[in-house]
Design an enzyme around this catalytic site. Structure first.
Site, PDB file in Angstrom:
ATOM      1  N   GLY A 162     -14.351 -40.972  21.041  1.00  0.00           N
ATOM      2  CA  GLY A 162     -14.790 -41.577  22.310  1.00  0.00           C
ATOM      3  C   GLY A 162     -14.673 -43.087  22.268  1.00  0.00           C
TER       4      GLY A 162
ATOM      5  CG  ASP B   6     -22.160 -45.765  24.793  1.00  0.00           C
ATOM      6  OD1 ASP B   6     -22.223 -46.573  25.747  1.00  0.00           O
ATOM      7  OD2 ASP B   6     -22.998 -44.860  24.620  1.00  0.00           O
TER       8      ASP B   6
ATOM      9  CB  ALA C 152     -19.624 -36.064  25.424  1.00  0.00           C
ATOM     10  CD  GLN C 153     -18.313 -34.014  32.045  1.00  0.00           C
ATOM     11  OE1 GLN C 153     -18.294 -35.201  32.442  1.00  0.00           O
ATOM     12  NE2 GLN C 153     -19.283 -33.194  32.368  1.00  0.00           N
TER      13      GLN C 153
ATOM     14  CB  SER D 101     -28.188 -37.378  26.412  1.00  0.00           C
ATOM     15  OG  SER D 101     -28.612 -37.620  27.730  1.00  0.00           O
TER      16      SER D 101
ATOM     17  CD  GLU E  84     -29.655 -35.368  32.580  1.00  0.00           C
ATOM     18  OE1 GLU E  84     -30.013 -36.551  32.724  1.00  0.00           O
ATOM     19  OE2 GLU E  84     -29.687 -34.541  33.494  1.00  0.00           O
TER      20      GLU E  84
ATOM     21  CE1 TYR F 157     -23.490 -35.522  28.752  1.00  0.00           C
ATOM     22  CE2 TYR F 157     -25.796 -35.786  29.357  1.00  0.00           C
ATOM     23  CZ  TYR F 157     -24.691 -36.203  28.647  1.00  0.00           C
ATOM     24  OH  TYR F 157     -24.789 -37.282  27.810  1.00  0.00           O
TER      25      TYR F 157
ATOM     26  CG  PHE G 112     -22.088 -43.042  34.921  1.00  0.00           C
ATOM     27  CD1 PHE G 112     -22.750 -41.874  34.563  1.00  0.00           C
ATOM     28  CD2 PHE G 112     -20.849 -43.289  34.358  1.00  0.00           C
ATOM     29  CE1 PHE G 112     -22.180 -40.976  33.656  1.00  0.00           C
ATOM     30  CE2 PHE G 112     -20.274 -42.407  33.452  1.00  0.00           C
ATOM     31  CZ  PHE G 112     -20.947 -41.246  33.096  1.00  0.00           C
TER      32      PHE G 112
ATOM     33  NE  ARG H  13     -31.655 -40.610  35.086  1.00  0.00           N
ATOM     34  CZ  ARG H  13     -32.214 -39.670  35.846  1.00  0.00           C
ATOM     35  NH1 ARG H  13     -33.476 -39.795  36.233  1.00  0.00           N
ATOM     36  NH2 ARG H  13     -31.529 -38.601  36.200  1.00  0.00           N
TER      37      ARG H  13
END
Ligand code: GDD
Length: 339
Positions: A22, A27, A98-99, A141, A143, A165, A204, A233
């Site tokens: 990635g 990142d 990642a997706q 994450s 998430e 995700y 995003f 967030r």
């Protein structure tokens, strides 16, 4: 099989080599810069297609291309990863690929699961099979907390993911933990809360807002259409967060850490701050459309990074206002060319 002290010392004398999956992402690009400035030799894995569409794919790493080594491999193909690990020895591997879009994970859950779960298993398995002493960072994450059971969220907070995700990240996190426990590998996971920058993808919300604000301020657009303005967030800066990743791999023992600012804001707050950078009132321009709502939403994420602060000595440097202003200024410069 843990890396012995003697072996580790030998590696420390050599130039450290890090592999980033990635590396073309937000990142990955900040991490590559950070590792280069710390004296590492930096390698990255990119899909073969990326080398063909290099202008757009490499836009975040163009300025360091001559200082890094890229290998053609795919997260969907164990053999390609195995080949990279066989031909090169790495001291640290940062698995960031990642997706990573939550809405896209609803529209294409199968690709998300394939890439994020199988891809993580392939990276971990290839390292275990070829160089188990390599230290590994897995990009978990916030998430994963999803429908949060406590506020703020800590390492002990139970996971309740609300999207394909989020589920795929819980699976990756458990894989990393299992490779640590079953094979003694130095696998650490960062549970990173949202982190932004001018290199953030346009899909995003923060970048959509700052790009929209810039276009409106320059007369290129007249409205900004968003989904849920009440979602909250904990937004930090990506450049600060990659520092935490590297600190995790310098610890004697692998572990998992929440990385967050400890401050939360709503999407509406972000809009207000971004529009005020160009002296406009967000309520005159922001519209909502249900097509940007998600089948299941994560309403609030707020992290407690006490463990990272106390154990790693990590803390964020950028404030919320710094992040918003840097992104708006970057997007004003970017869109000015189209005026
Ligand atoms: N993308 C998007 N687009 N989000 C919107 C919009 C819109 O038009 N309008 C409101 N939102 C809300 C979303 O519903 C969500 O609650 C919030 O803005 C943030 O959305 P994103 O910026 O897409 O990020 P995310 O929180 O879903 O996921 C990001 O952070 C995770 C860490 O918690 C991603 O970077 C993930 O990969 C990362 O793991």
């Amino acid at each position: 099989m843990k890396c012995g002290t003697g072996e580790r010392k030998k590696m420390e004398i050599e130039l450290k080599r890090a592999l980033i999956t990635g590396i073309t992402g937000q990142d990955g690009s900040y991490l590559a810069e950070h590792l280069l400035s710390s004296g590492y030799q930096v390698h990255g894995i990119v899909r073969r297609v990326a080398t063909r569409e290099s202008d757009d794919r490499f836009k975040r790493i163009n300025h360091i291309l001559d200082r890094i080594t890229l290998h053609s491999a795919s997260l969907e193909n164990y053999a390609s990863l195995y080949q990279v690990m066989t031909n090169h020895e790495f001291h640290e591997c940062y698995h960031l690929a990642a997706q990573s879009s939550v809405p896209d994970s609803f529209s294409d859950e199968f690709t998300t699961m394939e890439t994020n779960i199988k891809g993580t298993q392939y990276v971990l398995a290839a390292l275990r099979d070829v160089q188990p002493e390599c230290r590994v960072y897995f990009a978990g994450s916030s998430e994963m907390f999803g429908q949060v059971e406590e506020v703020p969220q800590r390492e002990q907070t139970r996971f309740h993911p609300r999207s394909p995700y989020g589920i795929s990240k819980v699976a990756g996190f458990q894989l990393a933990r299992n490779f640590r426990e079953a094979y003694g590998m130095h696998c650490s996971s960062g549970i990173l809360f949202n982190h932004e920058s001018p290199r953030r993808g346009a899909e995003f919300v923060t970048r959509k807002i700052t790009s929209g604000v810039a276009r409106i301020a320059l007369g290129l657009s007249s409205e900004l259409v968003l989904g849920n303005l009440d979602a909250r967030r904990d937004w930090g800066h990506a450049a600060d967060y990659v520092g935490a990743m590297t600190l995790m791999l310098q610890q004697d023992d692998p572990d998992d850490y929440v990385i967050a600012t400890g401050e939360d804001h709503s999407v509406r707050d972000f809009c207000e701050a971004a529009f005020s950078c160009v002296d406009l009132d967000h309520s005159d321009y922001v519209q909502t459309d249900p097509r940007f709502l998600r089948p299941a939403e994560v309403n609030t994420l707020l992290g407690d990074a006490t463990k990272a602060r106390e154990t790693l000595g990590w803390q964020p440097k950028h404030t919320f206002q710094d992040i918003v202003r840097e992104m708006v200024e970057h997007d004003l410069d970017m869109w000015r060319k189209y005026q």
